[in-house]
Design an enzyme around this catalytic site. Structure first.
Site, short mmCIF file in Angstrom:
data_model
loop_
_atom_site.label_atom_id
_atom_site.label_comp_id
_atom_site.label_asym_id
_atom_site.label_seq_id
_atom_site.Cartn_x
_atom_site.Cartn_y
_atom_site.Cartn_z
N LYS A 129 0.78 -1.46 0.06
CA LYS A 129 0.00 0.00 -0.16
C LYS A 129 0.96 1.42 0.09
O LYS A 129 0.49 2.21 -0.71
CB LYS A 129 -1.02 -0.15 1.09
CG LYS A 129 -2.12 -1.14 0.96
CD LYS A 129 -3.26 -0.79 1.89
CE LYS A 129 -3.33 -1.14 3.19
NZ LYS A 129 -4.57 -1.27 3.77
N GLU A 199 -1.59 -0.94 9.66
CA GLU A 199 -1.23 -0.09 8.70
C GLU A 199 -1.92 1.13 8.50
O GLU A 199 -1.43 2.31 8.00
CB GLU A 199 -0.78 -1.02 7.58
CG GLU A 199 0.41 -1.75 7.73
CD GLU A 199 0.48 -2.66 6.54
OE1 GLU A 199 0.44 -2.15 5.41
OE2 GLU A 199 1.07 -3.99 6.74
N HIS A 203 -1.38 5.72 9.12
CA HIS A 203 -1.80 6.94 8.21
C HIS A 203 -2.63 8.29 9.24
O HIS A 203 -2.67 9.27 8.69
CB HIS A 203 -2.63 6.72 7.17
CG HIS A 203 -2.05 5.63 6.05
ND1 HIS A 203 -1.32 6.38 5.19
CD2 HIS A 203 -1.85 4.33 5.93
CE1 HIS A 203 -0.89 5.11 4.36
NE2 HIS A 203 -1.17 4.21 4.99
#
Ligand code: NAD
Length: 336
Positions: A129, A199, A203
């Site tokens: 990603k 994950e 962000h």
């Protein structure tokens, strides 16, 4: 294309590295297929290799009850270096789906390196990603080519399916103004997809990959309690931007990715879509929108494309086309 001429008549021998949420879904996706046969799986504690084909249900039950596919008799083995052991034990595996966490942010690149160093030749597909993680794979492209590996990166949903859709949508335009990806993910509980959720947390404002990796499960649960289980993500560092730039579609700063993840409800909080805005040859400004069906889960939209790209990768490999490709430059094939 000579797709029906059967460049590979026998089922493709496939392995899945990482047997968490996506790895288990991948095994279930493959179970009814005749084009591909699951022969290998690995998790952090062990691996299983059976050239004749693995029983997906047995792998999943063993993993869920005992914590590793390495406990699956008679072909399972416990190992702290399961990927390395599996590469050596199963040289006949033709392609792997890397359903691994990219924690730390250098992990996927280190796995690619293990394949190169082992002298293995075949097809690797990831659902990576982060832009900065894909740049590490990009830096290895010559080594991958020299090693005889065909590596397809960014082959999940986003990056992946939606990036590829954006590439196709862009063809109506002379100039691309923006590519806006918005995803909605609904899962019943975050523990089913620990790496994905960690994950995603990385962000959020105030977090990065290292802090998210370092969080205990209890800390993740506490964070999710504060947000009623919902993560809202904006302006994510997602490699769709890099892939679309490499494909010549638009500069990376025109690509934005954000979404909403509900970790307590399998119903999607919003419909996943990509909007591609541009100007046509005759001066009109327009937006193409491609929206995924709300009934399709994250697992369906990641694992389906991953194997579609793996099948395409096998063809490239057979033709001597080794090195690095992205989901935005190769058309996935359909796995029957
Ligand atoms: P998970 O946490 O559910 O499972 C991870 C698995 O990897 C576990 O089985 C674990 O044992 C195994 N593992 C960890 N370290 C290992 C090692 N050193 N050797 C072998 N196995 C190891 O993960 P998940 O939620 O299924 O996510 C997997 C990846 O997929 C994540 O990186 C996530 O970001 C990515 N993802 C991509 C997309 C996309 O659209 N591109 C969507 C969702 C998830």
């Amino acid at each position: 294309m000579d797709s029906q001429q059967g460049e590979q008549a026998a089922a493709i021998a496939v392995g899945v590295l990482g047997f968490g949420g996506l790895g288990q879904a991948a095994a279930r996706v493959l179970a009814p297929k005749s084009d591909m046969r699951l022969v290998a799986a690995a998790d952090q504690q062990g691996y299983v290799y059976r050239p004749g084909g693995l029983d997906a249900s047995a792998c999943i039950t063993t993993y869920q009850q005992q914590g590793s596919v390495g406990y699956l008799a008679p072909d399972g083995h416990l190992s702290q270096v399961s990927i390395q052991d599996l590469i050596h034990k199963g040289p006949d595996v033709q392609g792997y789906f890397l359903a691994l966490p990219n924690l730390p942010n250098t992990f996927m690149a280190s796995v690619a390196r293990q394949f190169i160093e082992a002298g293995w030749q075949g097809v690797l597909v990831d659902a990576l990603k982060r832009t900065s993680a894909m740049e590490q794979i990009w830096a290895m492209r010559d080594e991958l080519a020299e090693a005889g590996i065909t590596y397809l990166t960014g082959c999940g949903a986003t990056p992946g399916l939606l990036t590829a859709a954006a590439t196709i949508a862009a063809q109506s335009y002379q100039e691309i103004h923006s590519v806006k990806i918005t995803f909605g993910v609904g899962i019943a509980n975050w523990e089913a997809y620990r790496a994905t959720i960690r994950e995603d947390i990385a962000h959020m404002p105030g977090y990065d990959v290292d802090t998210a990796q370092g969080m205990t499960d209890a800390e993740v649960t506490t964070l999710l309690d504060k947000t009623q289980g919902v993560l809202t993500l904006e302006n994510m560092e997602h490699a769709d931007d890099l892939m679309l730039e490499w494909a010549g579609i638009c500069d990376r700063d025109r690509v934005t990715v954000g979404g909403v993840v509900d970790t307590r409800n399998p119903k999607k909080p919003l419909s996943t879509n990509v909007q591609v805005t541009g100007r046509t040859f005759d001066g009109r400004i327009s937006t193409h929108t491609f929206t995924l069906g709300d009934e399709t889960s994250m697992a369906a939209n990641v694992c389906g494309p991953a194997f579609g790209y793996l099948k395409a990768g096998i063809r490239l490999h057979q033709r001597g086309l080794h090195g690095l490709y992205t989901a935005a430059e190769v058309m996935p094939q359909f796995v029957r």
